[in-house]
Design a protein around this motif. Structure first.
Motif, PDB file in Angstrom:
ATOM      1  N   ALA A  33      54.974  33.732  40.286  1.00 17.30           N
ATOM      2  CA  ALA A  33      55.171  32.909  39.093  1.00 17.30           C
ATOM      3  C   ALA A  33      54.740  33.649  37.841  1.00 17.30           C
ATOM      4  N   VAL A  34      53.670  34.439  37.968  1.00 16.70           N
ATOM      5  CA  VAL A  34      53.169  35.205  36.826  1.00 16.70           C
ATOM      6  C   VAL A  34      54.016  36.449  36.600  1.00 16.70           C
TER       7      VAL A  34
ATOM      8  N   ALA B 235      41.410  35.925  33.716  1.00 16.55           N
ATOM      9  CA  ALA B 235      41.633  35.408  35.070  1.00 16.55           C
ATOM     10  C   ALA B 235      41.649  33.886  35.076  1.00 16.55           C
ATOM     11  N   ALA B 236      40.748  33.267  34.316  1.00 10.87           N
ATOM     12  CA  ALA B 236      40.687  31.802  34.263  1.00 10.87           C
ATOM     13  C   ALA B 236      41.950  31.224  33.632  1.00 10.87           C
TER      14      ALA B 236
ATOM     15  N   TYR C  27      38.370  47.500  37.365  1.00 12.16           N
ATOM     16  CA  TYR C  27      39.187  46.471  36.729  1.00 12.16           C
ATOM     17  C   TYR C  27      40.611  46.606  37.245  1.00 12.16           C
ATOM     18  N   SER C  28      41.263  45.468  37.418  1.00 12.39           N
ATOM     19  CA  SER C  28      42.625  45.464  37.925  1.00 12.39           C
ATOM     20  C   SER C  28      43.532  44.723  36.964  1.00 12.39           C
ATOM     21  N   GLU C  29      44.808  45.016  37.043  1.00 11.66           N
ATOM     22  CA  GLU C  29      45.781  44.354  36.185  1.00 11.66           C
ATOM     23  C   GLU C  29      46.715  43.487  37.023  1.00 11.66           C
ATOM     24  N   ILE C  30      46.954  42.277  36.531  1.00 14.74           N
ATOM     25  CA  ILE C  30      47.932  41.372  37.120  1.00 14.74           C
ATOM     26  C   ILE C  30      49.053  41.221  36.109  1.00 14.74           C
ATOM     27  N   SER C  31      50.189  41.794  36.409  1.00 16.75           N
ATOM     28  CA  SER C  31      51.339  41.722  35.502  1.00 16.75           C
ATOM     29  C   SER C  31      50.962  42.151  34.085  1.00 16.75           C
ATOM     30  N   GLY C  32      50.142  43.194  33.995  1.00 19.83           N
ATOM     31  CA  GLY C  32      49.760  43.722  32.690  1.00 19.83           C
ATOM     32  C   GLY C  32      48.548  43.063  32.082  1.00 19.83           C
TER      33      GLY C  32
END
Length: 992
Positions: free
Chosen positions: A81-82, A210-211, A314-319
């Motif tokens: 979805a993201v 993240a929140a 640190y990680s990236e979720i869809s940028g």
């Protein structure tokens, strides 16, 4: 009484839904205890797909549903979805920051891709509140302001709210996020509320990100998990339902409905854990797992212990940057459903678009009219029984068959090579339903393994996932040792794992992290993770099923959220600027900084590279420059001019200001910047009734490396920044500076400090810089353990004598080298690229490579002391290993190598720079980010002659300055002065 013993694992992918029924008591048998397995196409309604696949397995194996102990589901629905930026599945989110005077210059989603930011980030409200690192108040919670903010949020139609308080993860007394939630629920009972402390830990912006992502998918997650539970209920299963997390463990379904972000990237983890299960009995060695699905191929490294290699800190979720720990997985658009077409030049193009779950309708072999990768593979392999071969036997696909095979092979080889950390061949395990499209041999693979049941490895990984219990707490060590506190918390973590369904006798403590809080006596943050096997004998799951029926009623398919793209009347306009820069080899090679008449005008590209270099030169300390980079970038986008000049161009009577942050790096990670650094400058120069002509950074290492640029570009000062600093690195205290080396009396007095929260101090007299440092340090713990500091001005003449020259240029060059290594997939040699920029092999060298296997920390006199232990395995994977030990006092002090026979050797010692960088991306790793499992490279760089040319310099900046009186400084090489960007690229305005 009959005890259920079977585990069902189901993985719901974008193309296929895979299932497996597993008897764990028979896992060592040739059949691996696999009672039944099934692969079917994913349905639009995931409930139908789950129901179908389990029903089919029950029919084929005659399983009694009462024998099933649990159902564990892995899904990509939430992260998809993201990634797909689907407005129908993403809610508009309002953020309330409990932050006092901090963070007002930072928009929500400041570093997000613009399209995603515009869909999700709808409103930001600032409220008095927040804590200092010691648990004291920044300010009391302003409850009336929360009520006013609720009215504004209601007027905008936003129904998802995130509450994020400064240091909320340590707030066990005031419980400000909890109180804010209570107020909001009284006024807005129908909204979704996410407290940041429930989602992630220390790291304000990353936790907020993240929140916000979690809040954006809550309604969709409820619908999806309701559908999962509905499917299980229709099958007459009366067992608990779990959802897999991205660390290889499981969450009860009701918990996953509240925290769906924890499932992100669990699909690749399931496949890797499944691969580990299926390759039992083989010689255990590191393996590359290539999971080829219907739409994408995910590639990750499976370590010898059977768990995936973890990504960077640190990680990236869809940028979007978050502080979750993720498996290090890269994805490409290649799968069994990938659409194959002719490109404009006549060559074949495979993906990245896919027919996905519609493959049985649209692929040629199933009677469709779209050529897919599966069609080509059926054509090329007569033994492959998929669909109707006759539909492709006479098709024009034959003409492109060789090209297709070559392109698939090259694509997989390229992604495998990208994920490797050395040029050596490595075993490759092929799993996933699309694995049939992969060749049996690959360049760079020592062997290619296609295990039985590889097509449902993801479902196997779900079925074998373990149960965890995590405790994250701030503990006092005043009346007990850290070890005693860890023992007590370990018991709590074990009980939490038992509560979540783990069998007590199988539980082990998987992770222990103890971080003393700097500038706070006898306090440590301790994180314990316990992991165990599922307890099949349990029949009382009431605790797990709590709240499972909250959403029993049907939930509409669409939410009635208002798009954030229409919400633009918030107090602070959302940043409309583009996302972070993406570099290519051609761009980097062609880029030239703008230098006119010996003034370097800084661009966003320059800022990006300088930031990377500053953190590496921080030698583990100085704090992350990330927030300061964002601030400087936003200043540039708002029209600020950032100028850099050479020290040699200063006039002798110029006044050079100096400023930066002073305090704990842990504070700067969590408490966003305010006006403290600028306020300290304003107060000092108002007191002096002077205006400086230029500004210099106190230290180039870490976050302070950018402070000179920020101060110079501010409207209050508008002066150039000197290409240099007073350290050439980072040091823990500000008397460890080159002015102190060359002048015994205090030279930068008066000085001022500000906490940005109403408290300012000026010191007008001191005999030495050490005395001033001690006085300010004593005040620091009462001022939030972080302040902005303004040092008194230094003349241009003294600056030219004392400065460590061209360190902004050096940071820029290091950052450029890292950027080039990334875009050309040469991270393996990033350390060597950095060495080339700092003077070559005579000035720097790679000291050690390996994995962090231990970190110990204590706090003394406000500083983080400790050591990190790095292990380098023998090349053949057998025998003893070498280790490197790096003691640190905020910054790394020296590197000691211990060989397999126990022989010790000092490889480098301060003032030479000992830099630890992440082997997977070339980023610096700060001492506060040291954690078990990180793959790192230790780099040594020879210090400036400003430190090494005199006995006083070595005394202050060498091992004795850190309390190691029995250790002598031995240089690792000869210092080479950094090449000036200004000298290299200068163009006169007349020529321009």
């Amino acid at each position: 009484m009959k005890v259920p013993y079977l585990r069902i694992g189901v993985d719901v992918g974008g193309t296929n839904t895979d299932g497996v029924i597993l008897d764990p008591l028979r896992s060592s048998e040739p059949g691996r205890g696999i009672v039944a397995w099934k692969k079917s196409s994913t349905t639009k309604n995931p409930s139908d797909g789950i129901n179908n696949v389990i029903n089919e397995m029950f029919r084929e194996s005659n399983i009694d549903p009462t024998d099933v102990a649990s159902v564990t589901i892995g899904t990509t629905h939430f992260i998809n979805a993201v990634v797909e930026m689907d407005k129908s599945r993403l809610a508009c989110v309002a953020v309330l920051r409990l932050c006092g005077p901090f963070s007002k210059e930072i928009p929500v989603g400041v570093d997000w891709p613009p399209e995603l930011r515009n869909i999700i980030c709808g409103y930001r409200g600032l409220v008095d509140g927040g804590l200092e690192i010691d648990g004291s108040l920044i300010c009391e919670l302003d409850e009336d302001e929360i009520r006013r903010q609720c009215e504004e949020i209601k007027s905008q139609g936003i129904r998802s709210i995130v509450i994020v308080g400064v240091f909320s993860p340590v707030d066990v007394v005031y419980r400000q996020e909890e109180r804010a939630e209570e107020i909001i629920r009284e006024l807005l009972p129908d909204v979704d509320i996410v407290k940041s402390k429930d989602v992630a830990n220390i790291g304000f912006l990353e936790r907020e990100n993240a929140a916000v992502l979690n809040a954006a998918i809550l309604a969709f997650a409820r619908r999806t998990i309701h559908a999962f539970r509905d499917a299980i209920g229709r099958l007459n299963l009366r067992c608990p339902v779990f959802i897999t997390q991205n660390d290889g463990t499981i969450l009860p379904a009701h918990s996953a409905a509240r925290l769906p972000i924890r499932t992100f990237s669990s699909g690749p983890t399931n496949s890797m854990r499944g691969a580990a299960f299926l390759t039992q009995g083989l010689d255990r060695e590191a393996m590359m797992v290539v999971d080829i699905g219907g739409t994408t191929t995910d590639v990750g490294l499976l370590l010898k212990n059977g768990f995936p290699r973890q990504a960077a800190a640190y990680s990236e979720i869809s940028g979007v940057r978050t502080n979750f720990s993720y498996p290090d997985v890269k994805s490409i658009g290649l799968g069994g459903g990938s659409i194959v077409r002719k490109d404009k030049d006549g060559s074949l193009k495979i993906g990245p678009d896919s027919v996905g779950y519609q493959i049985q309708e649209k692929a040629l072999v199933f009677g469709g009219d779209i050529p897919t990768a599966t069609d080509y593979m059926v054509l090329s392999n007569e033994e492959l029984q998929i669909g109707d071969r006759s539909r492709v036997n006479s098709s024009p696909l034959k003409d492109g068959l060789d090209e297709f095979r070559a392109k698939v092979k090259a694509t997989i080889e390229r992604i495998v090579d990208t994920m490797k950390t050395s040029p050596d061949d490595i075993p490759v395990v092929l799993v996933g339903g699309g694995a049939v499209i992969a060749p049996d041999t690959l360049k760079g693979a020592s062997k290619v393994i296609k295990p039985n049941w590889s097509g449902v490895a993801n479902a196997i990984g779900a079925a074998t996932a373990r149960v965890s219990g995590v405790v994250d707490s701030i503990e006092s060590t005043e009346l007990r040792t850290v070890s005693q506190a860890i023992d007590e918390l370990s018991k709590r973590a074990v009980e939490k794992a038992v509560e979540n369904g783990a069998l007590r006798d199988t539980i082990t403590i998987a992770e222990v992290e103890s971080i003393p809080l700097q500038y706070i006596a006898d306090k440590s943050r301790i994180v314990i993770k316990a992991v165990g096997d599922f307890d099949f004998s349990r029949t009382d799951f009431s605790g797990m099923e709590e709240n499972m029926n909250d959403q029993a009623d049907p939930i509409p398919e669409e939410t009635d959220q208002i798009s954030c793209e229409n919400q633009r009347n918030s107090p602070l306009e959302m940043s409309k600027s583009p996302h972070k820069l993406v570099f290519t080899k051609d761009y980097i090679e062609g880029y030239k900084p703008q230098v006119l008449d010996r003034q370097w005008f800084i661009s966003e590209t320059d800022v990006d590279w300088i930031t990377i270099g500053c953190y590496i030169l921080g030698t583990g300390g100085g704090g992350s420059p990330y927030q300061h980079m964002l601030r400087l970038r936003e200043m540039l986008r708002a029209g600020a001019t950032v100028r850099v000049i050479s020290p040699s161009d200063l006039k002798d009577d110029d006044l050079v200001a100096c400023g930066g942050g002073k305090g704990s790096p842990q504070v700067s990670i969590e408490k966003p910047y305010g006006d403290e650094i600028m306020e300290s400058q304003t107060v000092l120069y108002d007191f002096l009734k002077l205006k400086p002509n230029a500004v210099i950074s106190l230290e180039i290492g870490g976050g302070n490396g950018l402070q000179g640029l920020i101060l110079g570009a501010s409207t209050n000062m508008d002066i150039p920044t000197v290409d240099g600093d007073w350290m050439g690195r980072a040091y823990p205290v500000s008397w460890q500076t080159t002015p102190v080396v060359f002048e015994k009396k205090a030279t930068m007095i008066p000085s001022a400090i500000s906490d940005g929260n109403g408290r300012v101090m000026i010191m007008t007299k001191a005999r030495t810089e050490l005395e001033a440092e001690r006085a300010f340090r004593a005040a620091l713990s009462q001022m939030g353990s972080h302040v902005g500091c303004a040092k008194g001005p230094v003349s241009g003449a003294n600056t030219k004598s004392w400065v460590v020259e061209n360190t902004i240029s050096l940071s820029w060059r290091i950052g450029r080298a890292v950027a080039m290594s990334r875009c050309t997939n040469q991270i393996d040699t990033v350390a060597e690229s950095i060495i080339d920029e700092v003077g070559g092999p005579q000035s720097a060298k790679v000291l050690f490579k390996g994995k962090i296997v231990g970190v110990e920390r204590v706090t003394k006199m406000g500083h983080a002391y400790g050591e990190v232990i790095i292990e380098s395995a023998a090349e053949d994977g057998a025998g003893m290993t070498e280790k490197a030990v790096i003691p640190f006092k905020n910054e790394n002090i020296f590197v000691k190598k211990i060989d397999a026979d126990g022989k010790e050797q000092i490889l480098a010692v301060v003032p030479d720079l000992v830099c630890v960088i992440d082997a997977q991306n070339g980023e610096a790793v700060g001492t506060q980010e040291y954690r078990y499992g990180l793959l790192v490279v230790v780099l040594g760089i020879t210090a400036s002659e400003k430190w090494t040319s005199t006995a006083r310099g070595i005394e202050i900046g060498g091992p004795k300055g850190f309390g190691f009186n029995d250790l002598d400084y031995q240089p690792i090489g000869s210092f080479q002065k950094p090449v000036s960007v200004i000298n290299e690229y200068n163009i006169s305005k007349a020529v321009a």
